[in-house]
Enzyme design. Structure first.
Site, PDB file in Angstrom:
ATOM      1  N   CYS A  64       0.823  -1.210   0.000  1.00 54.02           N
ATOM      2  CA  CYS A  64       0.000   0.000   0.000  1.00 54.02           C
ATOM      3  C   CYS A  64       0.854   1.256   0.000  1.00 54.02           C
ATOM      4  CB  CYS A  64      -0.845   0.075   1.272  1.00 54.02           C
ATOM      5  SG  CYS A  64      -1.952  -1.275   1.466  1.00 54.02           S
ATOM      6  N   ARG A  70     -12.343   0.845  -6.275  1.00 55.51           N
ATOM      7  CA  ARG A  70     -12.013   0.578  -4.863  1.00 55.51           C
ATOM      8  C   ARG A  70     -11.451   1.852  -4.224  1.00 55.51           C
ATOM      9  NH1 ARG A  70      -7.931  -1.608  -1.327  1.00 55.51           N
ATOM     10  NH2 ARG A  70      -8.933  -3.119   0.034  1.00 55.51           N
TER      11      ARG A  70
END
Ligand code: XMP
Length: 491
Positions: free
Chosen positions: A308, A404
């Site tokens: 991430c 998303r």
């Protein structure tokens, strides 16, 4: 409003390396610790582990492997709705004893062998009963029957290649009787037929053996493996299709589920499906309060994942242990399970997440290097790796999941990614990774003296770790000579 300098008087937020479990009096042997848990209102697991809904982690192979070991795989959503329905079917069919007629892949006598070969490969089966228009069983065809035809480049009709003396059984056959037939006739599948020899189901050797082998498997009421599916918050069509195909838990898959439009859409999905609906990801008390009235589970993680970049790109996020604790403070009194998603590198991190209030944990990088993850093994500098990429990386967003991150882009360069594309060491079988992960979590329960997950959540306490304490906690002042199965010097 408060002054800007007031804003800097911030509460401390902690993550995995900031804390350790305080060892406590115990009579619990790690092997006796019961790690069964609830992942959502109506779904129980035998191990508290989920594989991430990522296109380099969970397709049907991973989901089948996870459920056989007692956990749950969550299918990613970078695939069409039709592909997803097929994947759910694969998972649900994987360990069935009598496969129901509608789920039996059948061939017709007039198809060509190459058509049937392709059909069987797509469905993940190695043989099929051959039936006529009114379902009367005419024969059975398997890869072994087909291979000689394909090898010489001929594609005759199935009726030429099939075995026409079929051993069948009646509807009241038991597993033992079916197995005896298989041994006696050296066959691997027995079509189940009614009095008129019409197909009503199928029993396979693989099905019988697999059910025996996986006693700890996570199954639904019909005995099929459990299946989780990720759906975009605004994709009700996918949610309804997954529900109808038999998914047990739908995971509303969004990087920031405290977006009010996402919550409205998730609520609408929940009203239109029978499956449990887990909402995520969130990372704060306020977000949990906004979803706890309708969510069957709440998934926590804003930016802790190994691939991430949400926190560096957006400047936003919550250290994971504090995030889990805040959400659990709201969810636990309402009986809503909490799933800690992302950032788990060791079994110790996983059990710390449970101590902070999680009922289960979700991992991506931990499983991306296993055989069950999609993608092939690549060798770099003599070491083996598999690809692992963030669902917010450019590559993954191009394959479909940009929403998303609540973003849209026409051109590649318009993407603002929140993840990277990477490689992760190849690890071999999922079962041995899970053995280490669950075994380590059970050790943690032993140190705290709790024999169940709920008791562990109640009893465990944290101590705060300094930077010096962290260094002390890893191997130090030695050169590691042999790699341990649960600790790599590279890490
Ligand atoms: P681990 O640490 O287990 O984390 O590899 C897996 C989880 O990370 C999340 N995820 C992302 N988060 N950008 C993000 O900020 C991304 O590109 C990304 N891809 C996955 C997700 O929650 C997953 O379960």
């Amino acid at each position: 409003r408060e002054s800007f300098s007031e804003k800097l008087r911030v509460p401390e937020s902690l993550t995995f390396d900031d804390v350790l479990l305080r060892p406590m009096e115990s009579r619990v042997e790690p092997d006796d610790a019961d790690v069964s848990t609830r992942v959502s209102t109506n779904v129980e697991l035998n191990i508290p582990i989920l594989s991430a809904a990522m296109d380099t982690v969970t397709t049907s192979d991973m989901a089948i492997g996870m459920a056989r070991e007692g956990g749950l795989g969550v299918l990613h959503r970078n695939m069409t709705v039709d592909e997803m329905v097929e994947e759910i079917g694969r998972i649900k069919r994987a360990d069935e004893l009598v496969i129901a007629r509608d789920d039996v892949v059948t061939a017709s006598p007039d198809q060509t062998v190459s058509e049937v070969d392709t059909m069987m490969e797509r469905a993940g089966v190695s043989g099929a009963p051959v039936v006529d228009d009114d379902d009367t069983v005419l024969g059975i065809i398997s890869g072994t029957d087909i291979r000689p035809y394909l090898e010489v480049g001929e594609s005759d009709a199935v009726r030429e290649a099939m075995t026409d003396e079929v051993i069948t059984a009646g509807e009241d056959v038991t597993a033992r009787e079916a197995l005896e037939l298989m041994y006696d006739y050296k066959i691997e599948r027995v079509p189940i037929v009614d009095e008129e020899n019409r197909l009503v189901g199928l029993v396979t050797m693989q099905g019988i053996l697999q059910r025996r082998e996986h006693e700890n498997a996570a199954r639904d009421d019909d005995g099929s493996l459990l299946c989780g599916v990720a759906v975009g918050p605004f994709d009700e069509e996918r949610a309804v299709a997954a529900d109808e195909a038999g998914a047990d838990v739908l995971f509303i898959d969004c990087a920031h589920a405290h977006n009010l439009n996402v919550i409205d859409a998730a609520r609408a999905i929940k009203e239109n499906v029978d499956a449990d609906v887990v909402v995520g990801n969130v990372g704060t008390r306020e977000a949990a309060e906004a979803v706890v009235d309708f969510a069957d589970g709440i998934k926590v993680g804003i930016g802790p994942g190994s691939i991430c970049t949400t926190r560096v790109v957006s400047g936003s996020g919550m250290p994971q242990i504090s995030a889990v604790a805040e959400v659990a403070d709201v969810a636990a009194p309402e009986g809503v399970p909490v799933i800690a998603d992302g950032g788990i590198r060791y079994s110790g991190d996983a059990i710390k997440a449970v101590a902070a209030g999680a009922d289960a944990v979700m991992l991506g990088s931990y499983f991306a290097g296993t055989d069950e993850a999609p993608g092939r093994v690549i060798t770099m500098n003599g070491k083996k790796y598999k690809q692992y990429r963030g669902m917010g990386s450019v590559g993954a967003m191009k394959s479909g999941g940009g929403d998303r991150y609540l973003k849209e882009a026409e051109e590649d360069e318009e993407f603002v990614p929140e993840g990277v594309e990477a490689a992760t060491p190849y690890k071999g079988s999922l079962a041995s990774e899970l053995h280490q992960l669950v075994g380590g979590m059970q050790s943690g329960m032993g140190y705290v003296g709790a024999v169940t997950i709920p008791a562990f959540k109640e009893k465990s306490q944290f101590v705060r770790v300094s930077a010096a304490g962290q260094t002390e906690g890893h191997p130090h002042d030695v050169m590691i000579t042999d790699e341990a199965p649960n600790y790599s010097p590279d890490e």
